[in-house]
Design a protein around this motif. Structure first.
Motif, PDB file in Angstrom:
ATOM      1  N   VAL A   1     -14.660 -23.359  26.414  1.00 41.46           N
ATOM      2  CA  VAL A   1     -13.756 -22.802  25.399  1.00 41.46           C
ATOM      3  C   VAL A   1     -12.291 -23.158  25.656  1.00 41.46           C
ATOM      4  N   LYS A   2     -11.586 -23.481  24.575  1.00 39.44           N
ATOM      5  CA  LYS A   2     -10.152 -23.779  24.646  1.00 39.44           C
ATOM      6  C   LYS A   2      -9.418 -23.080  23.506  1.00 39.44           C
ATOM      7  N   ASP A   3      -8.087 -23.046  23.596  1.00 41.05           N
ATOM      8  CA  ASP A   3      -7.282 -22.651  22.440  1.00 41.05           C
ATOM      9  C   ASP A   3      -7.388 -23.774  21.414  1.00 41.05           C
ATOM     10  N   VAL A   4      -7.491 -23.428  20.145  1.00 35.70           N
ATOM     11  CA  VAL A   4      -7.610 -24.465  19.113  1.00 35.70           C
ATOM     12  C   VAL A   4      -6.421 -25.429  19.167  1.00 35.70           C
ATOM     13  N   GLY A   5      -5.254 -24.885  19.480  1.00 39.30           N
ATOM     14  CA  GLY A   5      -4.055 -25.714  19.533  1.00 39.30           C
ATOM     15  C   GLY A   5      -4.054 -26.760  20.644  1.00 39.30           C
ATOM     16  N   GLU A   6      -4.978 -26.630  21.590  1.00 41.42           N
ATOM     17  CA  GLU A   6      -4.969 -27.515  22.770  1.00 41.42           C
ATOM     18  C   GLU A   6      -5.861 -28.741  22.636  1.00 41.42           C
ATOM     19  N   VAL A   7      -6.630 -28.835  21.557  1.00 42.98           N
ATOM     20  CA  VAL A   7      -7.719 -29.825  21.574  1.00 42.98           C
ATOM     21  C   VAL A   7      -7.311 -31.246  21.182  1.00 42.98           C
ATOM     22  N   GLY A   8      -6.107 -31.412  20.630  1.00 40.41           N
ATOM     23  CA  GLY A   8      -5.707 -32.746  20.188  1.00 40.41           C
ATOM     24  C   GLY A   8      -6.339 -33.084  18.850  1.00 40.41           C
ATOM     25  N   THR A   9      -6.408 -34.362  18.533  1.00 37.72           N
ATOM     26  CA  THR A   9      -6.935 -34.767  17.227  1.00 37.72           C
ATOM     27  C   THR A   9      -8.433 -35.041  17.312  1.00 37.72           C
ATOM     28  N   ILE A  10      -9.212 -34.182  16.648  1.00 32.91           N
ATOM     29  CA  ILE A  10     -10.667 -34.381  16.621  1.00 32.91           C
ATOM     30  C   ILE A  10     -11.109 -34.354  15.161  1.00 32.91           C
ATOM     31  N   SER A  11     -11.462 -35.512  14.636  1.00 31.71           N
ATOM     32  CA  SER A  11     -11.883 -35.565  13.231  1.00 31.71           C
ATOM     33  C   SER A  11     -13.304 -35.039  13.105  1.00 31.71           C
ATOM     34  N   ILE A  12     -13.633 -34.481  11.942  1.00 27.69           N
ATOM     35  CA  ILE A  12     -14.961 -33.899  11.740  1.00 27.69           C
ATOM     36  C   ILE A  12     -15.613 -34.464  10.477  1.00 27.69           C
ATOM     37  N   ASP A  13     -16.945 -34.409  10.460  1.00 25.02           N
ATOM     38  CA  ASP A  13     -17.718 -34.892   9.317  1.00 25.02           C
ATOM     39  C   ASP A  13     -18.306 -33.751   8.506  1.00 25.02           C
ATOM     40  N   GLN A  14     -18.415 -32.586   9.135  1.00 20.63           N
ATOM     41  CA  GLN A  14     -19.069 -31.459   8.467  1.00 20.63           C
ATOM     42  C   GLN A  14     -18.457 -30.153   8.939  1.00 20.63           C
ATOM     43  N   ALA A  15     -18.405 -29.180   8.033  1.00 20.25           N
ATOM     44  CA  ALA A  15     -17.989 -27.829   8.409  1.00 20.25           C
ATOM     45  C   ALA A  15     -19.043 -26.871   7.881  1.00 20.25           C
ATOM     46  N   ILE A  16     -19.511 -25.977   8.769  1.00 19.69           N
ATOM     47  CA  ILE A  16     -20.495 -24.970   8.368  1.00 19.69           C
ATOM     48  C   ILE A  16     -19.855 -23.593   8.497  1.00 19.69           C
ATOM     49  N   ILE A  17     -19.884 -22.835   7.414  1.00 23.45           N
ATOM     50  CA  ILE A  17     -19.420 -21.450   7.477  1.00 23.45           C
ATOM     51  C   ILE A  17     -20.595 -20.572   7.069  1.00 23.45           C
ATOM     52  N   GLY A  18     -21.126 -19.830   8.032  1.00 20.18           N
ATOM     53  CA  GLY A  18     -22.294 -18.993   7.764  1.00 20.18           C
ATOM     54  C   GLY A  18     -22.949 -18.566   9.051  1.00 20.18           C
ATOM     55  N   SER A  19     -24.249 -18.265   8.997  1.00 16.60           N
ATOM     56  CA  SER A  19     -25.099 -17.897  10.142  1.00 16.60           C
ATOM     57  C   SER A  19     -25.073 -16.413  10.461  1.00 16.60           C
ATOM     58  N   CYS A  20     -25.946 -16.024  11.416  1.00 19.92           N
ATOM     59  CA  CYS A  20     -25.994 -14.622  11.848  1.00 19.92           C
ATOM     60  C   CYS A  20     -24.718 -14.236  12.575  1.00 19.92           C
ATOM     61  N   THR A  21     -23.958 -15.217  12.991  1.00 15.60           N
ATOM     62  CA  THR A  21     -22.703 -14.932  13.682  1.00 15.60           C
ATOM     63  C   THR A  21     -21.569 -14.662  12.688  1.00 15.60           C
ATOM     64  N   ASN A  22     -21.438 -15.505  11.688  1.00 12.90           N
ATOM     65  CA  ASN A  22     -20.267 -15.442  10.801  1.00 12.90           C
ATOM     66  C   ASN A  22     -20.590 -15.738   9.335  1.00 12.90           C
ATOM     67  N   GLY A  23     -21.614 -15.101   8.802  1.00 12.97           N
ATOM     68  CA  GLY A  23     -21.919 -15.317   7.375  1.00 12.97           C
ATOM     69  C   GLY A  23     -21.724 -14.053   6.562  1.00 12.97           C
TER      70      GLY A  23
ATOM     71  N   ILE B   1     -22.633 -20.638   3.640  1.00 15.29           N
ATOM     72  CA  ILE B   1     -23.920 -19.959   3.506  1.00 15.29           C
ATOM     73  C   ILE B   1     -23.743 -18.449   3.659  1.00 15.29           C
ATOM     74  N   PRO B   2     -23.618 -17.727   2.548  1.00 15.59           N
ATOM     75  CA  PRO B   2     -23.582 -16.264   2.643  1.00 15.59           C
ATOM     76  C   PRO B   2     -24.866 -15.792   3.328  1.00 15.59           C
ATOM     77  N   ALA B   3     -24.738 -14.807   4.227  1.00 19.57           N
ATOM     78  CA  ALA B   3     -25.873 -14.476   5.096  1.00 19.57           C
ATOM     79  C   ALA B   3     -26.972 -13.685   4.405  1.00 19.57           C
ATOM     80  N   THR B   4     -26.632 -12.956   3.345  1.00 22.88           N
ATOM     81  CA  THR B   4     -27.678 -12.189   2.645  1.00 22.88           C
ATOM     82  C   THR B   4     -27.442 -12.277   1.136  1.00 22.88           C
ATOM     83  N   GLN B   5     -28.446 -11.835   0.390  1.00 26.60           N
ATOM     84  CA  GLN B   5     -28.331 -11.842  -1.067  1.00 26.60           C
ATOM     85  C   GLN B   5     -27.202 -10.921  -1.537  1.00 26.60           C
ATOM     86  N   SER B   6     -27.042  -9.784  -0.869  1.00 27.39           N
ATOM     87  CA  SER B   6     -26.010  -8.872  -1.360  1.00 27.39           C
ATOM     88  C   SER B   6     -24.613  -9.401  -1.025  1.00 27.39           C
TER      89      SER B   6
END
Lengths: 162, 422
Positions: free
Chosen positions: B283-305, B331-336
């Protein structure tokens, strides 16, 4: 008796059986992909009786029983680690895959050493180096499950009622 | 000597007045949950045990959420097995496509978890329900089978580690950042076999959604369970969701309860966190990671949906477009939650921004379907694991972060601190 494979710390269940194979329950099918996430085609190296040696927290990650089922069905006789992730440990006991914690064995056994585990005496014997390492016995409650060959047989044998 | 919350719950369910760490007990179960991965194996083992009936038809929870909507023919067969079992055994709480949500968001929302209960689930993230002051832990399929047949199971009483978080979290810092920070500090086996008890001023200020996120990832430090002392927020949430008329028991740890370790951290100046490949402990601070390009972003799951997560993402995405090279899957985690997200206009914001919005599923988190990565691809994800090959090809990479960091990164195309796109 079999040859030792050495793994490091924190071998996770995705390394043992990757998620994409989890829509299968058949042990023989799962054996084919044993350690597939660690190294493609790993199963071709395993002979019945071989032993896995690992560091800390072996089997961390998901609760998938597919992981110990795959290792057992691949013919691995025992997993010896410095420590196990708790769900993996329970699962292994429940399905009859022998799992043993031993710091001394982990430090001394090397890749390819021929190893045999004597569960009655609580000893791991390294036939290559002519060394042996003892391990602590299981608590009686857990040994009772192991002695039956797993939790299903234990429940059947003891005819536990609700 | 006093007891912790976890010890009190286990003692009660074992019919004992007192228990201590290391002791083995047999305890009664209030609930047994499984899904389309752990369930089929559990049913095969259950049938070998020769029990006519499950211990309680209303206390078995079956959720088809992993390879669903059916990703392939094998997965379809697994789901069919569970569907038949549920009908045959008249399982009351069976959630198929259309009703289904991600199990660890769904069960508390449906009122199937009460504070003080003891619940096992065939999924390692079952530890999520500790946010309600319940004891819950993940088990494998054979334990599920025995639990289903007997309504009880053996447990080793875990030692507890107390985490005390002082101060007030800054904007852009969430429960996800707190738990990532914690795992980064103690390591992926830092709480092996133990309880993580989350306390302190910063926890009291957290919403239930954020508390679920924290307890959800206790397993990533090797813990048996995570737990938050119940307070007014717990009572409010439970009262709002108690559709099943459950009896709640609000336990608190005694002042002289025994802890194997105590960590006290001042978190007012904590920055958004990110777990780098291939460990939730890297784990790092987001500000410390430098330039990391991404191909996909997932927002959801049992952790954060959950709703709070979608609202946070929508706040950043409103009126913006995601980067053309980033597939953004929400991905909203439930129907409601899904329905509420539509009502509040969140789904509209997401679609307008160029995101795909999916029916609830665990699919991409474990590399099952709905967002598998190719060789060399990178994803920022609000999920809980980034082991080698977790989301697809062994040479792909997953970066774990909060919904705010994931949304900010989706917009810029690289890992980004949320304040940069505000």
């Amino acid at each position: 008796m079999g040859k030792a494979f050495i793994f490091g710390d924190n071998v996770d269940t995705d390394s043992i059986v990757p998620g994409r194979y989890l829509s299968v329950s058949d042990p023989q099918e799962l054996a084919k992909v044993c350690m597939e996430g660690y190294q493609l085609g790993f199963i071709s190296k395993i002979t019945a009786g071989d032993i896995f040696i690992a560091g800390k927290n072996f089997g961390c990650g998901s609760s998938r029983e597919h992981a110990p089922v795959s290792i057992k069905a691949a013919g691995v006789a025992c997993v010896i680690a410095q420590s196990f992730a708790r769900i993996f440990f329970r699962n292994a006991i429940n399905i009859g895959l022998p799992v043993v914690e031993s710091d001394a064995a982990i430090k001394d056994i090397e890749q390819g050493n021929v190893v045999v585990v004597d569960f009655e005496q609580g000893r791991i014997v390294n036939l290559t180096k002519l060394q042996s390492y003892s391990f602590a016995p299981y608590p009686p409650e857990i040994k009772a499950i192991i002695d039956c060959g797993g939790l299903v047989a234990y429940v059947q044998t003891h005819q536990i009622k609700i | 000597m006093g007891m912790t919350i976890t010890e009190k719950i286990l003692a009660f369910h074992a019919g004992k007045r007192y228990v201590e760490a290391g002791e083995l007990v047999t305890a009664k179960l209030d609930g047994v949950m499984f899904n389309d991965i752990s369930g089929p194996l559990a049913i095969i083992e259950y049938e070998k045990m020769n029990y006519q009936n499950v211990f309680d038809k209303e206390r078995i929870y079956i959720v088809l959420d992993h390879f669903t909507p059916n990703a392939n023919i094998k997965a379809a067969a697994q789901c069919r097995l569970l569907r038949r079992f549920a009908r045959d055994k008249q399982i009351k709480h069976f959630y198929d496509v259309g009703l289904m949500g991600i199990e660890h968001a769904l069960l508390p929302e449906q009122g199937l978890i009460a504070p003080g209960e003891l619940v096992i689930g065939g999924d390692s993230h079952t530890c999520t329900y500790g946010a309600l002051g319940a004891f819950s832990t993940g088990v494998g399929s054979t334990d599920l089978a025995a639990g289903m047949a007997l309504g009880k199971l053996w447990f080793k009483i875990p030692a507890s580690i107390k985490f005390s978080y002082q101060g007030k979290l800054s904007p852009f810092v969430t429960g996800k950042d707190l738990i990532l920070y914690t795992i980064g500090k103690i390591g992926v086996d830092g709480a092996l076999y133990k309880t993580m008890e989350f306390t302190g001023e910063a926890i009291q200020q957290l919403t239930m959604d954020s508390r679920f996120t924290m307890c959800n990832m206790a397993i990533e430090a090797g813990a048996k369970n995570g737990i938050v002392p119940p307070d007014q927020e717990t009572e409010r949430y439970f009262a709002q969701h108690n559709y099943c008329n459950r009896q709640a028991l609000f336990y608190q740890s005694d002042a002289d309860a025994k802890y194997s370790e105590i960590f006290e951290w001042e978190v007012s100046s904590l920055e958004p966190q990110i777990a780098m490949p291939h460990s939730p402990g890297n784990v790092k601070d987001v500000g410390e990671v430098g330039t990391i390009s991404i191909d996909q972003a997932i927002i959801g799951s049992c952790t954060n949906g959950r709703l709070e997560d979608l609202r946070a993402a929508a706040k950043l995405l409103q009126g913006k477009k995601v980067h053309p090279y980033v597939r953004t899957i929400i991905i909203p985690a439930t129907q409601s939650i899904y329905r509420q997200a539509i009502k509040e206009g969140l789904v509209d914001i997401f679609v307008e921004a160029g995101c795909a919005v999916s029916t609830p599923t665990c699919g991409p988190c474990f590399g099952g379907h709905m967002g598998v990565l190719a060789e060399g691809e990178r994803a920022v994800s609000t999920t809980n694991r980034n082991f080698i090959g977790r989301m697809g090809h062994p040479a792909s990479e997953v970066y774990l972060a909060s919904p705010l960091v994931a949304a900010a990164s989706a917009i810029t195309g690289k890992i980004t601190h949320p304040q940069e796109v505000r």
